[in-house]
Design a protein around this motif. Structure first.
Motif, PDB file in Angstrom:
ATOM      1  N   ARG A   1      51.277  37.556  46.603  1.00 13.66           N
ATOM      2  CA  ARG A   1      50.346  38.067  45.586  1.00 13.66           C
ATOM      3  C   ARG A   1      50.001  36.975  44.582  1.00 13.66           C
ATOM      4  O   ARG A   1      48.830  36.874  44.150  1.00 13.66           O
ATOM      5  N   ASP A   2      50.988  36.164  44.189  1.00 16.97           N
ATOM      6  CA  ASP A   2      50.721  35.069  43.258  1.00 16.97           C
ATOM      7  C   ASP A   2      49.690  34.107  43.835  1.00 16.97           C
ATOM      8  O   ASP A   2      48.794  33.630  43.125  1.00 16.97           O
ATOM      9  N   ILE A   3      49.817  33.813  45.124  1.00 18.47           N
ATOM     10  CA  ILE A   3      48.893  32.891  45.771  1.00 18.47           C
ATOM     11  C   ILE A   3      47.485  33.473  45.795  1.00 18.47           C
ATOM     12  O   ILE A   3      46.505  32.788  45.476  1.00 18.47           O
ATOM     13  N   ILE A   4      47.368  34.744  46.180  1.00 21.67           N
ATOM     14  CA  ILE A   4      46.055  35.380  46.254  1.00 21.67           C
ATOM     15  C   ILE A   4      45.395  35.414  44.882  1.00 21.67           C
ATOM     16  O   ILE A   4      44.182  35.177  44.745  1.00 21.67           O
ATOM     17  N   GLU A   5      46.161  35.710  43.832  1.00 18.89           N
ATOM     18  CA  GLU A   5      45.592  35.728  42.484  1.00 18.89           C
ATOM     19  C   GLU A   5      45.057  34.355  42.091  1.00 18.89           C
ATOM     20  O   GLU A   5      44.005  34.252  41.435  1.00 18.89           O
ATOM     21  N   ARG A   6      45.737  33.311  42.493  1.00 22.42           N
ATOM     22  CA  ARG A   6      45.269  31.959  42.199  1.00 22.42           C
ATOM     23  C   ARG A   6      44.004  31.634  42.983  1.00 22.42           C
ATOM     24  O   ARG A   6      43.095  30.971  42.467  1.00 22.42           O
ATOM     25  N   PHE A   7      43.930  32.105  44.221  1.00 18.05           N
ATOM     26  CA  PHE A   7      42.704  31.903  45.000  1.00 18.05           C
ATOM     27  C   PHE A   7      41.529  32.649  44.358  1.00 18.05           C
ATOM     28  O   PHE A   7      40.399  32.157  44.349  1.00 18.05           O
ATOM     29  N   GLU A   8      41.775  33.834  43.812  1.00 13.82           N
ATOM     30  CA  GLU A   8      40.706  34.580  43.146  1.00 13.82           C
ATOM     31  C   GLU A   8      40.181  33.806  41.937  1.00 13.82           C
ATOM     32  O   GLU A   8      38.964  33.733  41.700  1.00 13.82           O
ATOM     33  N   THR A   9      41.102  33.223  41.168  1.00 10.19           N
ATOM     34  CA  THR A   9      40.693  32.428  40.010  1.00 10.19           C
ATOM     35  C   THR A   9      39.967  31.162  40.449  1.00 10.19           C
ATOM     36  O   THR A   9      38.957  30.765  39.851  1.00 10.19           O
ATOM     37  N   MET A  10      40.476  30.533  41.511  1.00 13.69           N
ATOM     38  CA  MET A  10      39.839  29.334  42.040  1.00 13.69           C
ATOM     39  C   MET A  10      38.414  29.637  42.497  1.00 13.69           C
ATOM     40  O   MET A  10      37.495  28.846  42.264  1.00 13.69           O
ATOM     41  N   ALA A  11      38.221  30.805  43.122  1.00 16.23           N
ATOM     42  CA  ALA A  11      36.890  31.188  43.594  1.00 16.23           C
ATOM     43  C   ALA A  11      35.907  31.293  42.430  1.00 16.23           C
ATOM     44  O   ALA A  11      34.746  30.870  42.539  1.00 16.23           O
TER      45      ALA A  11
ATOM     46  N   ASN B   1      32.517  33.022  48.131  1.00 12.33           N
ATOM     47  CA  ASN B   1      32.948  33.568  49.420  1.00 12.33           C
ATOM     48  C   ASN B   1      33.778  32.557  50.213  1.00 12.33           C
ATOM     49  O   ASN B   1      34.660  32.934  50.981  1.00 12.33           O
ATOM     50  N   HIS B   2      33.471  31.279  50.026  1.00  8.26           N
ATOM     51  CA  HIS B   2      34.197  30.216  50.723  1.00  8.26           C
ATOM     52  C   HIS B   2      35.661  30.158  50.305  1.00  8.26           C
ATOM     53  O   HIS B   2      36.543  29.902  51.121  1.00  8.26           O
ATOM     54  N   ILE B   3      35.918  30.417  49.041  1.00  8.80           N
ATOM     55  CA  ILE B   3      37.283  30.289  48.517  1.00  8.80           C
ATOM     56  C   ILE B   3      38.071  31.584  48.618  1.00  8.80           C
ATOM     57  O   ILE B   3      39.284  31.568  48.873  1.00  8.80           O
ATOM     58  N   LEU B   4      37.427  32.717  48.434  1.00  9.93           N
ATOM     59  CA  LEU B   4      38.155  33.984  48.463  1.00  9.93           C
ATOM     60  C   LEU B   4      38.859  34.203  49.803  1.00  9.93           C
ATOM     61  O   LEU B   4      38.273  33.968  50.855  1.00  9.93           O
ATOM     62  N   VAL B   5      40.100  34.646  49.723  1.00  9.79           N
ATOM     63  CA  VAL B   5      40.873  34.980  50.927  1.00  9.79           C
ATOM     64  C   VAL B   5      40.840  36.488  51.058  1.00  9.79           C
ATOM     65  O   VAL B   5      41.563  37.208  50.360  1.00  9.79           O
ATOM     66  N   GLN B   6      39.984  36.982  51.945  1.00 11.13           N
ATOM     67  CA  GLN B   6      39.782  38.412  52.044  1.00 11.13           C
ATOM     68  C   GLN B   6      39.436  38.790  53.488  1.00 11.13           C
ATOM     69  O   GLN B   6      39.141  37.935  54.310  1.00 11.13           O
ATOM     70  N   GLY B   7      39.476  40.085  53.801  1.00  4.13           N
ATOM     71  CA  GLY B   7      39.113  40.563  55.126  1.00  4.13           C
ATOM     72  C   GLY B   7      39.935  39.933  56.234  1.00  4.13           C
ATOM     73  O   GLY B   7      41.153  39.799  56.130  1.00  4.13           O
ATOM     74  N   ASP B   8      39.257  39.537  57.316  1.00  2.00           N
ATOM     75  CA  ASP B   8      39.950  38.925  58.456  1.00  2.00           C
ATOM     76  C   ASP B   8      40.635  37.638  58.046  1.00  2.00           C
ATOM     77  O   ASP B   8      41.710  37.301  58.542  1.00  2.00           O
ATOM     78  N   ARG B   9      40.020  36.901  57.121  1.00  2.00           N
ATOM     79  CA  ARG B   9      40.633  35.651  56.671  1.00  2.00           C
ATOM     80  C   ARG B   9      41.968  35.923  55.983  1.00  2.00           C
ATOM     81  O   ARG B   9      42.931  35.160  56.136  1.00  2.00           O
TER      82      ARG B   9
END
Length: 231
Positions: free
Chosen positions: A85-95, A209-217
């Motif tokens: 979860r920490d990693i995903i939150e950082r990816f959201e901010t990075m996006a 969209n390139h940075i977000l980690v979502q869906g199949d990715r």
């Protein structure tokens, strides 16, 4: 478990030793050879790589700056424990940061910046043909750094680079999931096209969209993350 208990690491001593050590240790952590909570024993690592403890301490300091390693007074260095979860939150901010940088770059990119962006995109194409995710990552990193620079916003650039550095191991790991390199290159093509056309809205959308980690990715990344931490 200490670093001395892990499998031997290959070490390429070319270039600055601290930088080479950082890359090798970073890769070992991301691929699960060193696991969260492992102690990175300085003397064992120095003996293994055939270096003094000075460049090793510098490398550990660099990894601590990215959040990948935790330095504890009188106890030493440990692989940081960062949850999914920490990693995903950082990816959201990075996006969000990258989307803003792309939008500004589309409006502000200058002549040299256009050449830099086109050159970095070509490097991504060349590395993608080699099907080596790690070498592609280096070209990918340069591509994003050009965008930060062409936003011509020093504060945004500093924040984006700082978070990019903290996420570097996980961005590299993400590229190992499925056919991510070829997908990433196609996304880079659309991002560059939007920026060079001055289309700030499209550049913002494509970068987010390139940075977000979502869906199949997200599923692919989760599988790769679980393999790296349980290997």
């Amino acid at each position: 478990m200490t670093a001395a208990a892990t499998a031997p690491l290959a070490f390429d001593p070319t270039g600055r030793r601290a930088d080479a050590l950082r890359l090798e240790l970073e890769n070992a952590i991301v691929t699960g050879r060193f696991k969260p909570g492992d102690r990175l024993d300085e003397q064992s690592l120095a003996d293994r790589f055939g270096v003094s403890r000075t460049p090793l301490r510098e490398a550990l300091g660099q990894l601590a700056a990215t959040g990948l390693v935790t330095l504890m007074p009188r106890r030493g260095a440990f692989v940081a424990t960062l949850g999914f979860r920490d990693i995903i939150e950082r990816f959201e901010t990075m996006a969000a940061l990258e989307a803003m940088a792309g939008s500004l770059a589309a409006r502000r990119i200058d002549g040299p910046g256009r050449r830099d962006l086109e050159a970095s995109l070509q490097s991504c194409r060349d590395e993608a043909e080699r099907s080596d995710s790690d070498s592609y990552y280096l070209a990918n990193e340069s591509f994003h750094l050009v965008i930060y620079a062409q936003a011509h916003n020093a504060f945004l650039g500093d924040e984006a680079r700082r978070l990019h550095q903290r996420l570097k191991p996980y961005r590299r790991l993400q590229l190992r999931a499925g056919a991510r390199v070829s997908v990433s290159l196609a996304e880079h093509e659309r991002i560059a096209e939007a920026i060079l056309a001055g289309d700030s809205a499209s550049a913002e959308r494509e970068l987010k969209n390139h940075i977000l980690v979502q869906g199949d990715r997200l599923n692919d990344f989760l599988a790769a993350f679980e393999r790296s931490t349980s290997a």
